[in-house]
Design a protein around this motif. Structure first.
Motif, PDB file in Angstrom:
ATOM      1  N   ASP A 107      -3.170   6.878 -16.273  1.00  0.00           N
ATOM      2  CA  ASP A 107      -2.455   6.173 -15.304  1.00  0.00           C
ATOM      3  C   ASP A 107      -1.014   5.911 -15.690  1.00  0.00           C
ATOM      4  OD1 ASP A 107      -4.624   5.868 -13.578  1.00  0.00           O
ATOM      5  OD2 ASP A 107      -5.670   4.282 -14.678  1.00  0.00           O
ATOM      6  N   THR A 108      -0.238   7.078 -16.099  1.00  0.00           N
ATOM      7  CA  THR A 108       0.786   6.863 -16.682  1.00  0.00           C
ATOM      8  C   THR A 108       2.055   6.621 -15.551  1.00  0.00           C
ATOM      9  OG1 THR A 108       1.233   9.339 -16.404  1.00  0.00           O
ATOM     10  CG2 THR A 108       0.523   8.263 -18.641  1.00  0.00           C
ATOM     11  N   PRO A 109       3.082   6.071 -15.721  1.00  0.00           N
ATOM     12  CA  PRO A 109       4.102   5.853 -14.383  1.00  0.00           C
ATOM     13  C   PRO A 109       4.307   6.973 -13.582  1.00  0.00           C
ATOM     14  CG  PRO A 109       4.971   4.993 -16.689  1.00  0.00           C
ATOM     15  CD  PRO A 109       3.728   5.874 -16.934  1.00  0.00           C
ATOM     16  N   GLN A 110       4.415   7.065 -12.343  1.00  0.00           N
ATOM     17  CA  GLN A 110       4.769   7.964 -11.542  1.00  0.00           C
ATOM     18  C   GLN A 110       5.525   7.232 -10.449  1.00  0.00           C
ATOM     19  OE1 GLN A 110       1.004   9.952 -10.995  1.00  0.00           O
ATOM     20  NE2 GLN A 110       0.441   8.535  -8.867  1.00  0.00           N
ATOM     21  N   TYR A 111       6.724   7.917 -10.076  1.00  0.00           N
ATOM     22  CA  TYR A 111       7.682   6.833  -9.316  1.00  0.00           C
ATOM     23  C   TYR A 111       8.802   7.690  -8.875  1.00  0.00           C
ATOM     24  CZ  TYR A 111      10.689   6.672 -13.646  1.00  0.00           C
ATOM     25  OH  TYR A 111      11.312   7.034 -14.409  1.00  0.00           O
ATOM     26  N   GLU A 112       9.497   7.412  -7.410  1.00  0.00           N
ATOM     27  CA  GLU A 112      10.452   8.057  -7.156  1.00  0.00           C
ATOM     28  C   GLU A 112      11.648   7.861  -7.758  1.00  0.00           C
ATOM     29  OE1 GLU A 112      13.256   9.030  -2.990  1.00  0.00           O
ATOM     30  OE2 GLU A 112      11.260   7.532  -2.896  1.00  0.00           O
ATOM     31  N   CYS A 113      12.558   8.845  -8.329  1.00  0.00           N
ATOM     32  CA  CYS A 113      13.835   8.530  -9.024  1.00  0.00           C
ATOM     33  C   CYS A 113      14.833   8.800  -7.845  1.00  0.00           C
ATOM     34  CB  CYS A 113      13.949   9.226 -10.386  1.00  0.00           C
ATOM     35  SG  CYS A 113      15.474   8.833 -11.073  1.00  0.00           S
ATOM     36  N   GLY A 114      15.415   7.896  -7.214  1.00  0.00           N
ATOM     37  CA  GLY A 114      16.423   8.130  -6.253  1.00  0.00           C
ATOM     38  C   GLY A 114      17.621   8.883  -6.858  1.00  0.00           C
ATOM     39  N   PRO A 115      18.476   8.419  -7.750  1.00  0.00           N
ATOM     40  CA  PRO A 115      19.646   9.004  -8.307  1.00  0.00           C
ATOM     41  C   PRO A 115      19.439  10.611  -8.698  1.00  0.00           C
ATOM     42  CG  PRO A 115      19.379   6.821  -8.984  1.00  0.00           C
ATOM     43  CD  PRO A 115      18.239   7.071  -8.644  1.00  0.00           C
ATOM     44  N   LEU A 116      18.234  10.745  -9.514  1.00  0.00           N
ATOM     45  CA  LEU A 116      17.958  12.223  -9.889  1.00  0.00           C
ATOM     46  C   LEU A 116      17.494  12.974  -8.605  1.00  0.00           C
ATOM     47  CD1 LEU A 116      18.080  14.163 -11.803  1.00  0.00           C
ATOM     48  CD2 LEU A 116      15.390  13.385 -12.502  1.00  0.00           C
ATOM     49  N   GLY A 117      16.779  12.400  -7.622  1.00  0.00           N
ATOM     50  CA  GLY A 117      16.542  13.202  -6.370  1.00  0.00           C
ATOM     51  C   GLY A 117      17.683  13.416  -5.734  1.00  0.00           C
ATOM     52  N   GLU A 118      18.642  12.531  -5.555  1.00  0.00           N
ATOM     53  CA  GLU A 118      19.973  12.886  -4.766  1.00  0.00           C
ATOM     54  C   GLU A 118      20.881  13.770  -5.297  1.00  0.00           C
ATOM     55  OE1 GLU A 118      23.935  10.289  -3.344  1.00  0.00           O
ATOM     56  OE2 GLU A 118      22.261   9.117  -4.293  1.00  0.00           O
ATOM     57  N   ALA A 119      20.908  13.997  -6.603  1.00  0.00           N
ATOM     58  CA  ALA A 119      21.661  14.929  -7.306  1.00  0.00           C
ATOM     59  C   ALA A 119      21.062  16.098  -7.249  1.00  0.00           C
ATOM     60  CB  ALA A 119      21.596  14.513  -8.750  1.00  0.00           C
ATOM     61  N   LEU A 120      19.605  16.328  -6.911  1.00  0.00           N
ATOM     62  CA  LEU A 120      19.016  17.597  -7.233  1.00  0.00           C
ATOM     63  C   LEU A 120      18.681  17.945  -5.408  1.00  0.00           C
ATOM     64  CD1 LEU A 120      16.239  16.945  -9.692  1.00  0.00           C
ATOM     65  CD2 LEU A 120      18.439  18.584  -9.731  1.00  0.00           C
ATOM     66  N   GLY A 121      19.157  17.072  -4.572  1.00  0.00           N
ATOM     67  CA  GLY A 121      18.865  17.501  -3.026  1.00  0.00           C
ATOM     68  C   GLY A 121      17.509  17.229  -2.492  1.00  0.00           C
ATOM     69  N   CYS A 122      16.573  16.381  -3.090  1.00  0.00           N
ATOM     70  CA  CYS A 122      15.129  16.415  -2.740  1.00  0.00           C
ATOM     71  C   CYS A 122      14.697  15.090  -3.271  1.00  0.00           C
ATOM     72  CB  CYS A 122      14.238  17.372  -3.423  1.00  0.00           C
ATOM     73  SG  CYS A 122      14.376  17.038  -5.373  1.00  0.00           S
ATOM     74  N   ARG A 123      13.282  14.737  -2.562  1.00  0.00           N
ATOM     75  CA  ARG A 123      12.967  13.341  -2.996  1.00  0.00           C
ATOM     76  C   ARG A 123      12.056  13.636  -4.081  1.00  0.00           C
ATOM     77  NH1 ARG A 123       7.914  10.725  -1.558  1.00  0.00           N
ATOM     78  NH2 ARG A 123       8.020   8.594  -2.139  1.00  0.00           N
ATOM     79  N   LEU A 124      12.469  13.087  -5.270  1.00  0.00           N
ATOM     80  CA  LEU A 124      11.805  13.743  -6.521  1.00  0.00           C
ATOM     81  C   LEU A 124      10.838  12.413  -7.164  1.00  0.00           C
ATOM     82  CD1 LEU A 124      11.575  15.958  -8.694  1.00  0.00           C
ATOM     83  CD2 LEU A 124      13.487  14.647 -10.108  1.00  0.00           C
ATOM     84  N   VAL A 125       9.815  12.793  -7.535  1.00  0.00           N
ATOM     85  CA  VAL A 125       8.851  11.733  -7.935  1.00  0.00           C
ATOM     86  C   VAL A 125       8.768  12.341  -9.701  1.00  0.00           C
ATOM     87  CG1 VAL A 125       6.456  11.067  -8.396  1.00  0.00           C
ATOM     88  CG2 VAL A 125       7.593  11.694  -6.039  1.00  0.00           C
ATOM     89  N   LEU A 126       8.822  11.555 -10.607  1.00  0.00           N
ATOM     90  CA  LEU A 126       8.518  11.538 -11.927  1.00  0.00           C
ATOM     91  C   LEU A 126       7.442  10.956 -12.328  1.00  0.00           C
ATOM     92  CD1 LEU A 126      12.144  10.675 -13.427  1.00  0.00           C
ATOM     93  CD2 LEU A 126      11.623  12.862 -12.849  1.00  0.00           C
ATOM     94  N   LYS A 127       6.481  11.844 -12.990  1.00  0.00           N
ATOM     95  CA  LYS A 127       5.294  11.631 -14.044  1.00  0.00           C
ATOM     96  C   LYS A 127       5.774  11.501 -15.178  1.00  0.00           C
ATOM     97  CE  LYS A 127       0.837  11.114 -13.946  1.00  0.00           C
ATOM     98  NZ  LYS A 127       0.258   9.826 -13.833  1.00  0.00           N
TER      99      LYS A 127
END
Length: 328
Positions: A21-41
């Motif tokens: 059960d490791t962290p998994q969350y949306e990283c808004g600034p990184l997603g914005e830089a990449l042009g997508c909604r990005l979830v980091l696991k």
């Protein structure tokens, strides 16, 4: 297909809490830089700083259940060996790790700190595999072969089980590809639990063995790897793992060394996380995708952070594509 969902769910229930059960969350600034909604696991916040503990815990748990776990041996670039040493120490199981003499010195030191007997050989990881097999034959130790041992794949698959529990849409998961256990496990779990989600494997173009095999439908001859992503720098393909990947994943792409370095920098700048090169492959693939993921919801697995501060600083400071946005 060698993997089994029922076994994977049991493996997840038996994992140590330090790996589950490791962290998994949306990283808004990184997603914005990449042009997508990005979830980091994030698979780096544990005693071995990588996802490998999921697989080694599964293997050792099954060996103990069978009553055959007195000593184990493996070949490793570093992360598998650390994880096996950690699990063996807590269970009183002797661990020998064979590594290339050119392996990351930080990883070698940590394997020894965790109690492993480390044997160094000259040459690539394949030479280490040959020596590990010889030690297993001579001593009777159980040979743990990453990705070939189904426990390593099914342990890694528990990451896919957790990603499948994310709320909302999940269009794709981009997964680092080396020997294949992580990508096949995650892809298999998602295909069974969240069938609409694509699983896309990512490998350095300077270590493309598995990707080229997937495209060709068979192992192909490639040259020696030449990548900073040592954790995925294998040269040879296991046919049974290739079969698993062909059934469980949707695509495989290659990324440049410059893309890997820029991805490491962006993860640090926007998420405040230091990752090793192999863990940045997913973000590198989005960077180099020519808009493939624009506007989509994408997850990537940060699978390891075993990198020396000197190497991290050297690689990321030399990259001219600096970006100094705000972190998450």
């Amino acid at each position: 297909m060698r993997l089994d969902l029922a076994r994977i769910l049991v493996a997840r229930s038996r994992l140590s809490p330090v790996f589950r059960d490791t962290p998994q969350y949306e990283c808004g600034p990184l997603g914005e830089a990449l042009g997508c909604r990005l979830v980091l696991k994030v698979e780096t916040l544990n005693p071995v700083r990588s996802f490998k503990g999921r697989g080694t815990e599964t293997v050792l748990d099954r060996l103990q259940e069978d009553g055959t776990a007195d000593a184990v041996v493996c070949a490793s670039a570093g992360n598998l060996g650390q994880a096996l040493a950690f699990g063996g120490r807590s269970r009183g199981i002797g661990v020998t790790v064979v590594a290339s003499s050119a392996a990351n010195p930080l990883k070698i030191a940590r394997m020894r700190t965790l109690g492993a007997d480390v044997v160094l050989v000259d040459g690539e990881i394949e030479k280490a595999l040959e020596m590990a097999a010889r030690i297993a034959t001579e001593t009777g130790a159980f040979l743990v072969e990453d990705s070939k041992d189904i426990g390593t794949c099914e342990g890694a698959a528990t990451i896919g089980v957790e990603l499948a529990e994310l709320p909302g849409e999940l269009d794709a998961v981009v997964v680092s590809l080396g020997a294949g256990g992580l990508a096949s496990g995650v892809g298999f779990a998602l295909r069974n639990l969240r069938g609409a989600t694509e699983t896309i494997c990512v490998q350095p173009e300077n270590a493309p063995a598995m990707t080229l095999a997937l495209r060709a439908g068979r192992p192909v001859e490639v040259g020696a790897p030449n990548t900073i992503a040592d954790g995925v720098a294998g040269r040879y393909v296991l046919p049974e793992v290739l079969d698993d990947l062909s059934s469980a994943t949707d695509d495989a792409v290659l990324v440049t060394e410059a893309g890997i370095i820029e991805a490491m920098r962006l993860i640090h700048v926007h998420a405040g996380l230091v990752v090793e090169p192999a863990a940045a492959l997913g973000v590198a693939s989005i960077l180099e995708s020519a808009g493939r993921f624009d506007g989509r919801t994408v997850a990537t697995i940060l699978c390891g952070s075993n990198v020396t501060p000197t190497d991290f600083d050297h690689w990321t400071r030399e990259n001219p594509l600096a970006d100094h946005g705000a972190p998450c």
